[in-house]
Design a protein around this motif. Structure first.
Motif, mmCIF file in Angstrom:
data_model
loop_
_atom_site.group_PDB
_atom_site.id
_atom_site.type_symbol
_atom_site.label_atom_id
_atom_site.label_comp_id
_atom_site.label_asym_id
_atom_site.label_seq_id
_atom_site.Cartn_x
_atom_site.Cartn_y
_atom_site.Cartn_z
ATOM 1 N N GLN A 120 -7.003 2.821 -0.455
ATOM 2 C CA GLN A 120 -5.789 2.460 0.261
ATOM 3 C C GLN A 120 -5.754 3.044 1.682
ATOM 4 O OE1 GLN A 120 -2.027 2.207 -1.617
ATOM 5 N NE2 GLN A 120 -2.853 1.992 -3.677
ATOM 6 N N SER A 121 -6.472 4.137 1.893
ATOM 7 C CA SER A 121 -6.582 4.678 3.259
ATOM 8 C C SER A 121 -7.256 3.663 4.175
ATOM 9 C CB SER A 121 -7.391 5.980 3.263
ATOM 10 O OG SER A 121 -6.689 7.016 2.609
ATOM 11 N N ILE A 122 -8.274 2.991 3.643
ATOM 12 C CA ILE A 122 -8.950 1.945 4.418
ATOM 13 C C ILE A 122 -7.937 0.867 4.807
ATOM 14 C CG2 ILE A 122 -10.665 0.099 4.317
ATOM 15 C CD1 ILE A 122 -12.294 1.930 2.430
ATOM 16 N N GLY A 123 -7.139 0.447 3.815
ATOM 17 C CA GLY A 123 -6.130 -0.579 4.077
ATOM 18 C C GLY A 123 -5.101 -0.131 5.086
ATOM 19 N N ASN A 124 -4.570 1.075 4.912
ATOM 20 C CA ASN A 124 -3.549 1.577 5.843
ATOM 21 C C ASN A 124 -4.099 1.720 7.261
ATOM 22 O OD1 ASN A 124 -1.070 1.910 4.407
ATOM 23 N ND2 ASN A 124 -1.994 3.579 3.248
ATOM 24 N N TYR A 125 -5.339 2.173 7.367
ATOM 25 C CA TYR A 125 -5.955 2.333 8.692
ATOM 26 C C TYR A 125 -6.101 0.979 9.390
ATOM 27 C CZ TYR A 125 -9.221 4.196 12.202
ATOM 28 O OH TYR A 125 -9.810 4.585 13.378
ATOM 29 N N ILE A 126 -6.601 -0.009 8.640
ATOM 30 C CA ILE A 126 -6.847 -1.322 9.239
ATOM 31 C C ILE A 126 -5.552 -2.009 9.660
ATOM 32 C CG2 ILE A 126 -7.676 -3.670 8.748
ATOM 33 C CD1 ILE A 126 -9.902 -2.383 7.059
ATOM 34 N N LEU A 140 0.854 -1.182 0.000
ATOM 35 C CA LEU A 140 0.000 0.000 0.000
ATOM 36 C C LEU A 140 0.889 1.231 0.000
ATOM 37 C CD1 LEU A 140 -2.647 -0.931 2.732
ATOM 38 C CD2 LEU A 140 -3.056 -0.788 0.270
ATOM 39 N N ASN A 141 0.404 2.305 -0.579
ATOM 40 C CA ASN A 141 1.141 3.569 -0.555
ATOM 41 C C ASN A 141 0.930 4.223 0.808
ATOM 42 O OD1 ASN A 141 2.064 6.211 -0.837
ATOM 43 N ND2 ASN A 141 1.418 6.362 -2.958
#
Length: 440
Positions: A148-154, A98-99
């Motif tokens: 990707q914000s969802i991914g980074n947060y999780i 993820l970025n």
């Protein structure tokens, strides 16, 4: 000495960047003129190496001398040690890259994206709450950023969940490769059993690809039935995905659908400011105003414009004033748009000419029989052929909603009773509208 080095770094980055990227950063040791930094997150480590290499280098040289060097290492923190944010420091279970720049903190919220932003944040905080979440909007409006914000947060807060971010093209290529190599079972194991959160970008790429849609359908069902979170991004809303299986479209619509609208000027200006903050640059307020007003709604172009101005400033050593910004960004400026003639305005003009009733009389409160007929025909065509809303028609014809609805109903009933004159007028007006549309 360690504190001096940290303080030197802190003076070279803005406060938000320090809080975002240096929260698990520390000076581990100083060996002669070499500093060993450590960070507790692999993705932040990669970001610091890419973005802040020169900042770290200058800081250690300032404190320890011109020959000083540094090394940045990753260290997982002892699980028995008490930290205020232990999950952020624990290594994330991330199946695909993820970025790290794509975070909710870096996403500028405005009227056009507020719903999609808050829906995404809710999904990140409570995976499975809205399932699936389907985000759609035009190019460069922030779909991938939210995904990707969802991914980074999780992965920072729920490190035991397995997160996978892919494009639909990647899903297709993986499927084709697995079929060629006779590894379809492994493919299904990977996407259906080993994923807790599946983030799929650019789903429209699968338009017309029936075979992979079937595989995606079964993958979707298995994940959804298991309570796994699915988030999908597209450049169009679900029902506009032509040549997609109906059963798949219905799955996309069964959760929450959120649209991203182009940002208004104020939001574009806020986004430009955020980009300056991330790039650690400065531009005059009038230049920011110019960029926000004139650069296209596509945020990638907006970022490109900001980067070009900052590069010019850095390479020439000169401040960028408004005149230079205009010259530098001539390729970024959106072309002047020709005024679009409102279809109802055009309709009223045609009705006026065909029925020989002045436009002013059609829009007035006149009860003259011919004006009344022209007005009702105009409303009927606007509703039936132009598919305009009652509200829009009411505003254009200076009437109330009930009057518009009643007029449309009366014309419809007269046509059903075989009113030839009425039909003749409508056919002529609609014919001219169609002719102008095809020739324009």
């Amino acid at each position: 000495m360690k504190e001096r080095i940290l303080q030197e770094i802190k003076t070279r980055v803005n406060r938000k960047s320090w809080e975002l990227w240096f929260n698990s950063f520390e000076v581990k040791t100083i060996e002669g003129n070499k500093v060993i930094f450590s960070v507790g997150n692999l993705f932040i480590k990669e970001w610091l190496e890419k973005k802040y290499r020169s900042v770290l280098s200058r800081a250690v040289k300032t404190v320890l001398g011109h020959d000083a060097t540094y090394e940045l290492t990753y260290e997982s923190f002892d699980s028995h040690t008490s930290y205020s944010e232990p999950l952020v420091r624990k290594k994330a279970v991330l199946l695909t890259p993820l970025n790290p720049a794509y975070t909710f903190e870096n996403f500028v919220v405005g009227p056009g994206n507020s719903f999609a932003y808050h829906a995404s944040l809710e999904v990140a905080k409570h995976p499975g709450k809205y399932n699936p979440l389907f985000i759609y909007g035009g190019v460069g409006l922030g779909k991938t950023h939210l995904l990707q914000s969802i991914g980074n947060y999780i992965v920072q807060r729920e490190p035991d969940l397995r997160v996978m971010y892919i494009t639909s093209e990647k899903f297709l290529n993986d499927l084709v490769d697995s079929m060629k190599e006779g590894k379809l079972a492994e493919f299904r194991e990977k996407y259906r059993k080993k994923v807790d959160v599946l983030l799929i970008d650019d789903i429209q790429f699968l338009i017309g690809k029936t075979g992979v849609q079937t595989e995606l359908f079964h993958t979707f069902n298995e994940l959804h039935d298991s309570g796994k979170q699915i988030v999908i991004c597209s450049d169009r809303e679900p029902h506009m995905l032509k040549e997609f299986q109906d059963r798949l479209i219905s799955r996309f619509q069964m959760g929450l659908v959120a649209k991203l609208e182009p940002p208004d000027k104020e939001t574009r200006k806020s986004i430009a400011r955020k980009m300056l903050e991330v790039e650690e640059g400065e531009l005059p307020e009038e230049v920011l105003d110019f960029v926000a007003e004139n650069v296209d709604d596509n945020l990638r172009r907006l970022k490109g414009a900001i980067i070009k101005l900052l590069v010019y400033k850095e390479t020439t050593g000169r401040e960028v004033d408004l005149k230079e910004a205009i010259a530098l960004l001539k390729d970024f400026i959106k072309p002047e748009r020709k005024p679009i003639f409102d279809p109802i305005d055009e309709l009223i003009e045609i009705v006026s000419r065909v029925m020989d009733v002045p436009k002013e009389e059609i829009l007035s409160s006149s009860r003259n029989a011919k004006a009344l007929m022209a007005r009702r025909i105009g409303m009927y065509i606007a509703k039936t052929y132009l598919k305009s809303s009652l509200r829009t028609i009411a505003e254009k014809f200076n009437r109330s909603h009930p009057v518009v609805a009643d007029s449309v109903k009366k014309v419809k009933n007269s046509l059903l009773k075989g009113n030839r004159q009425l039909k003749m007028y409508i056919d002529e007006i609609v014919g001219e509208i169609s002719h102008r549309a095809s020739s324009g």
